[in-house]
Design an enzyme around this catalytic site. Structure first.
Site, short mmCIF file in Angstrom:
data_model
loop_
_atom_site.label_atom_id
_atom_site.label_comp_id
_atom_site.label_asym_id
_atom_site.label_seq_id
_atom_site.Cartn_x
_atom_site.Cartn_y
_atom_site.Cartn_z
N GLY A 167 -67.58 -23.55 -26.80
CA GLY A 167 -68.52 -22.47 -26.50
C GLY A 167 -68.46 -21.34 -27.50
CB CYS A 168 -70.17 -18.09 -27.31
SG CYS A 168 -71.82 -18.71 -26.92
CG PHE A 169 -64.04 -18.93 -26.95
CD1 PHE A 169 -63.11 -19.71 -27.64
CD2 PHE A 169 -64.42 -19.34 -25.68
CE1 PHE A 169 -62.59 -20.86 -27.08
CE2 PHE A 169 -63.91 -20.49 -25.11
CZ PHE A 169 -62.99 -21.26 -25.81
CB ALA A 170 -65.32 -22.26 -30.58
CG PHE A 377 -67.00 -11.67 -26.88
CD1 PHE A 377 -65.74 -11.10 -26.75
CD2 PHE A 377 -67.96 -11.01 -27.65
CE1 PHE A 377 -65.45 -9.89 -27.39
CE2 PHE A 377 -67.69 -9.81 -28.28
CZ PHE A 377 -66.43 -9.25 -28.15
#
Length: 401
Positions: A167-170, A377
């Site tokens: 997801g978006c934190f990666a 995040f």
């Protein structure tokens, strides 16, 4: 039998690099299909055959108007969606059609970004020792890392790591992993690739699931690649950013704030309204833990690379920390021109920052500042924090061909 002439400690010392991991090149790529946000509500409700849902369409228009996104890039075209109507429903079996797209297109888009990074780096591909590939979509075996290795003609012995469904934190995760690989393997050159295609998450509107529509208003496709290595040979390599420290944490009381579930209908996306509040409430703690060892307490004196999950997150972080608007300039530019590309976003922002810094005549790749922070995040709610150090800009440096 002869006794060993070296100790384990001596071997370990020889294996480790001397200096910090450093970003040595950046490349980005998008699909050719560009979607302008002002036109998207009409297109979206027409292609999903939902034009009768007039009130919902007005809500979606407001979401798009408030998104601060000007345009996005998407692999999915109107023609493909017309041929696969189940992908246009809110909940209809469509995973096979989605998989057929992403298992091919995710590594292909990643290849385009990797080619640019390798070209800027200027060294033979045979010097790449490690590959870290990250995508939220298209789980397959062998994975996108294997496919990219073949596409690029990397050595069969390259050490690969495949990261799916983060997801978006990666974008922060891959830099943290690349830092550890580069600093613990002397001479290592790590190719990092984040490639994201929204074909797994696209779906029609639902009056009972407005959070899904938020994703439809924000997400775009893109891939970014970086070369990371320690102890760069500055005769032939150009450092861009040093990776000084990196950490990951789960925010308190955030369970269920952002969820994604892979089902027959594709990857469903669920979002709680208080995500911006959860992030802004905890952002100062993350900053203090990262910068207290450096004696930095003025967060306007550092450069900022923050995952642009949406304008509300950026607005609330700015307000909480008292940031000047200029600090998020590169972040907001990427949100405006590409939308939320999940893990690839922060690497796009690094690219924008080093280019803009050079164009504006700044002294360093970090908008003239020495120190900076990169935030990811995403689901969990998980936060990645990377402390960066910029490098001085020399004539012609920091801008790719």
């Amino acid at each position: 039998m002869a006794a060993a002439t070296v100790t384990v400690e001596e071997v370990r010392k020889a294996q480790r690099a001397t200096g910090p991991a450093t970003v040595l090149a950046i490349g980005t790529a998008t699909p050719a299909n560009c979607v302008h946000q002002a036109d998207y509500p009409d297109y979206y409700f027409r292609i999903t055959k939902s034009e009768h849902m007039t009130e919902l369409k007005e809500k979606f228009k407001r979401m798009c108007d408030k998104s601060q996104i000007r345009k996005r890039y998407m692999h999915l075209t109107e023609e493909y969606l017309a041929e696969n109507p189940n992908m246009c429903a809110y909940m209809a079996p469509s995973l096979d059609a989605r998989q057929d797209i992403v298992v091919v297109e995710v590594p292909k888009l990643g290849k385009a970004a990797a080619h640019k990074a390798i070209k800027e780096w200027g060294q033979p591909k045979s010097k790449i020792t490690h590959l870290v590939f990250c995508t939220t979509s298209g789980v397959d075996m062998p994975g996108a890392d294997y496919q990219l290795t073949k596409m690029l003609g990397l050595r069969p012995s390259v050490n690969r790591l495949m990261m799916y469904q983060q997801g978006c934190f990666a974008g922060g995760t891959v830099l943290r992993v690349a830092k550890d690989l580069a600093e613990n393997n002397r001479g290592a050159r790590v190719l990092v690739v984040c490639s994201e295609i929204t074909a797994v998450t696209f779906r029609g509107p639902s009056e009972s699931h407005l959070d899904s529509m938020v994703g439809q208003a924000l997400f775009g496709d893109g891939a970014a690649a970086v070369i990371v290595g320690a102890d760069p040979d500055e005769r032939v390599e150009r450092p861009l950013f040093q990776l000084v420290s990196a950490s990951q944490t789960i925010l308190p009381d955030s369970e269920g704030a952002i969820d994604g579930h892979l089902r027959e209908v594709g990857l469903t996306f669920h979002l709680l309204k208080d995500v911006p509040g959860l992030i802004s409430k905890n952002i100062e703690r993350s900053l203090e833990e990262a910068f207290k060892p450096l004696g930095i307490t003025d967060y306007n004196s550092i450069f900022w690379v923050a995952h642009p999950g949406g304008p509300a997150i950026l607005d609330q972080v700015e307000a909480k920390v008292g940031l000047e608007k200029e600090r998020m300039r590169a972040t907001r530019h990427v949100l405006s021109e590409y939308g939320n590309m999940s893990s690839a976003c922060v690497l796009f922002i690094l690219d924008e920052m080093r280019k803009r810094s050079a164009e504006d005549g700044q002294a360093t790749t970090g908008e003239g500042f020495d120190w900076g922070v990169l935030f990811g995040f995403g689901p969990g709610l998980t936060v990645e924090t990377v402390v960066l150090h910029s490098v001085p800009i020399t004539t012609g440096a920091a801008i790719t061909a």
